[in-house]
Enzyme design. Sequence first.
Site, PDB file in Angstrom:
ATOM      1  N   ALA A 119       0.833  -1.203   0.000  1.00 32.24           N
ATOM      2  CA  ALA A 119       0.000   0.000   0.000  1.00 32.24           C
ATOM      3  C   ALA A 119       0.866   1.252   0.000  1.00 32.24           C
ATOM      4  O   ALA A 119       0.618   2.198  -0.763  1.00 32.24           O
ATOM      5  CB  ALA A 119      -0.942  -0.010   1.198  1.00 32.24           C
ATOM      6  N   TYR A 120       1.875   1.265   0.841  1.00 27.56           N
ATOM      7  CA  TYR A 120       2.768   2.428   0.906  1.00 27.56           C
ATOM      8  C   TYR A 120       3.522   2.596  -0.405  1.00 27.56           C
ATOM      9  O   TYR A 120       3.568   3.691  -0.976  1.00 27.56           O
ATOM     10  CB  TYR A 120       3.747   2.257   2.062  1.00 27.56           C
ATOM     11  N   SER A 121       4.096   1.504  -0.916  1.00 29.66           N
ATOM     12  CA  SER A 121       4.878   1.572  -2.149  1.00 29.66           C
ATOM     13  C   SER A 121       4.019   2.044  -3.317  1.00 29.66           C
ATOM     14  O   SER A 121       4.413   2.921  -4.096  1.00 29.66           O
ATOM     15  CB  SER A 121       5.482   0.202  -2.469  1.00 29.66           C
TER      16      SER A 121
ATOM     17  N   SER B 227       1.142   3.691  -3.242  1.00 22.62           N
ATOM     18  CA  SER B 227       0.643   5.055  -3.073  1.00 22.62           C
ATOM     19  C   SER B 227       1.733   6.077  -3.368  1.00 22.62           C
ATOM     20  O   SER B 227       1.474   7.130  -3.968  1.00 22.62           O
ATOM     21  CB  SER B 227       0.073   5.255  -1.659  1.00 22.62           C
TER      22      SER B 227
END
Length: 229
Positions: A135-137, A139
């Site tokens: 999710a972080y990567s 986004s």
Amino acid sequence: MSYPDGVLALVTGGASGIGAATAARLRADGVRVVTADLAPGADEKLDVTDPDATEALVAELGPVGILVHSAGIVGPAQPLTELGLDEWRKAFRVNVDGTFLMCRAVVPGMVRNGWGRIVTLASIAAKDGNPAQSAYSASKAAVVALTKSLGKELATTGVLVNAVAPAAVSTPMNADTDPAVLARSQALTPMGRFGTPEEIAELVAWLCSERVSFSTGAVYDASGGRASY
């Protein structure tokens, strides 16, 4: 650094970490700075995912000549198959929707004035794709693409839009990050250490200045040698 006289900088995520360091660096150069954050300590309380709040703050402040959008979250460190949809959406809501809303709020005024600087905070994860941080990567990769698109869109207006992609930095945002994830990041960094907020702030301050005039839609690495493209 040189900046237009009286220019106002709005720094989101400005209560701590890279945002706070950037605010301090710009103020040291004589720039008027307003910090915005949900956390205590900022000049203004702001939820960057709230479209009404973002528009209202920019309208209240008047012409914003510099936007440093540092507000963001890391989110959970979990395998993709264990990641809940709500957690996935939260990362995108804060990291991507927040970037979109802040840019949308400040761009019209910058274009009218014929000058502006927008610096978004991406991540080395946007390029590498950190395992167990889908999710972080993803986004942050979206932040990179948004920055490139907007930079091209505004290329002839006097408004420059660039991103900074740090590797792991010692900030409160990483306080709850899985130690294994941080250890992996440090091991991949040729300098063998984390960055500091002040080091990132130096690069951001330069991108906000008049010294940058022929760069837009670009991604600047601050990775201790980790970035390979």
